[in-house]
Design an enzyme around this catalytic site. Structure first.
Site, short mmCIF file in Angstrom:
data_model
loop_
_atom_site.label_atom_id
_atom_site.label_comp_id
_atom_site.label_asym_id
_atom_site.label_seq_id
_atom_site.Cartn_x
_atom_site.Cartn_y
_atom_site.Cartn_z
N HIS A 95 -6.41 -53.78 14.30
CA HIS A 95 -5.00 -54.22 14.34
C HIS A 95 -4.62 -54.84 13.00
O HIS A 95 -3.49 -54.67 12.53
CB HIS A 95 -4.79 -55.26 15.44
CG HIS A 95 -5.00 -54.75 16.83
ND1 HIS A 95 -6.09 -55.09 17.59
CD2 HIS A 95 -4.25 -53.91 17.60
CE1 HIS A 95 -6.01 -54.49 18.77
NE2 HIS A 95 -4.90 -53.77 18.81
N VAL B 185 -10.66 -48.21 12.06
CA VAL B 185 -11.58 -49.17 11.43
C VAL B 185 -12.86 -49.19 12.28
O VAL B 185 -12.80 -49.23 13.51
CB VAL B 185 -10.95 -50.58 11.35
CG1 VAL B 185 -11.93 -51.57 10.71
CG2 VAL B 185 -9.65 -50.52 10.54
N LEU C 239 -13.58 -49.89 16.26
CA LEU C 239 -13.18 -51.19 16.81
C LEU C 239 -12.22 -50.96 17.97
O LEU C 239 -11.33 -50.11 17.91
CB LEU C 239 -12.50 -52.05 15.75
CG LEU C 239 -13.34 -52.45 14.54
CD1 LEU C 239 -12.66 -53.61 13.79
CD2 LEU C 239 -14.75 -52.86 14.92
#
Ligand code: PAF
Length: 284
Positions: free
Chosen positions: A34, A175, A183
């Site tokens: 995020h 990521v 993630l």
């Protein structure tokens, strides 16, 4: 200083007149994936905003809505660190004042149907409905979504185009942890043993990419190459491993063009998804 808005009216008023708005819709429990979206929104826009809303519409009756991890203080600290100007954090009643299920639902046919759509039949209607609402609330903006949820990104792109939202949908790279695990807020459910095994999902997808890159054009053989990596991992219960056209998500036989390899597997309580890309050059 990040300003938090609990009402749609106050969030809308804060965005009015901004030269450009970068918007990151989230369900909270923010992680570095995020953060990369927040940073992209911050870098390219005058005003950078996010929403934190665990959307009940996108959870099936047996899914983890009640248990979905939440930590608002930590989320707001990340928004503050990323210099996000405004966060919309509405209640369920604020978002759905007439209750759920809503009478109006946004569905995106065909792209929503395979893979996640087969395993979670109401999921993408819930996503498309809340994202349409969030786009209507934010107004003209660039909206940032992670490529980790590739099928969601395709659904949102098509929904925004079909309904003429004044929104540029921007996909941002996944990521990953050092061992390749993407993630995800749901990684918190993994026990140490399951966490160690969970990287097998990405390894399976990369084995599929390697098969395509070494010339395999039969989708069944590419799927078999992926299964060969993960099927023997005792902690992994594979839901699907697929290779499809990257934009339409259609199956192709033989494989050609820009492809996406997508997978979902359960590791204990955590149902994880991931994807990788591969391109077959056009014949010269
Ligand atoms: O990807 C998510 O976190 C959610 O599906 C989204 C896009 C915020 C809609 O609730």
């Amino acid at each position: 200083m990040t300003e938090v808005h609990e009402t749609i009216a106050s969030f809308r008023a804060a965005l009015a007149g901004a030269a450009s708005v970068g918007f990151v819709p989230t369900m909270g429990y923010l992680h570095e994936g995020h953060r990369s979206l927040l940073d992209a929104a911050r870098a390219a826009n005058d005003v950078a905003v996010a929403s934190i809303f665990v959307n009940p519409l996108q959870f099936g009756p047996t899914e983890d809505l009640a248990a979905y991890p939440r930590d608002l203080d930590r989320d707001l600290a990340m928004c503050e660190a990323a210099r996000i100007d405004h966060v919309l954090h509405p209640s369920v009643e604020e978002m759905y004042p007439f209750g759920t299920p809503t009478l109006t639902t946004v569905t995106v046919a065909s792209i929503s149907a395979p893979m996640e759509g087969t395993s979670r039949p109401t999921h993408f209607a819930g996503v498309a409905t809340v994202v349409a609402k969030l786009f209507a609330i934010a107004g003209p903006c660039r909206a940032y979504f992670g490529e980790k949820d590739w099928q969601q990104l395709a659904v949102v792109r098509r929904m925004a185009a079909d309904l003429s939202f004044p929104v540029e949908v921007v996909g941002c790279p996944t990521v990953r942890e050092a061992d390749g695990l993407a993630l995800s807020s749901r990684n918190v459910y993994l026990t140490p043993l399951q966490r160690a095994a969970a990287s097998s999902l990405n390894r399976a997808l990369r084995a599929g990419v390697a098969a395509v890159e070494s010339g395999e054009r039969d989708p069944a053989k590419v799927r078999a190459a992926m299964h060969a990596v993960i099927d023997g991992v005792p902690e992994a219960e594979v839901d699907y491993l697929e290779v499809v056209a990257a934009d339409t998500l259609e199956r192709l036989d033989p494989l050609a063009g820009t492809l996406r390899l997508l997978g979902a597997a359960r590791f204990g309580r955590a149902r994880l998804i991931d994807n990788e890309g591969a391109t077959i050059p056009a014949p010269t």
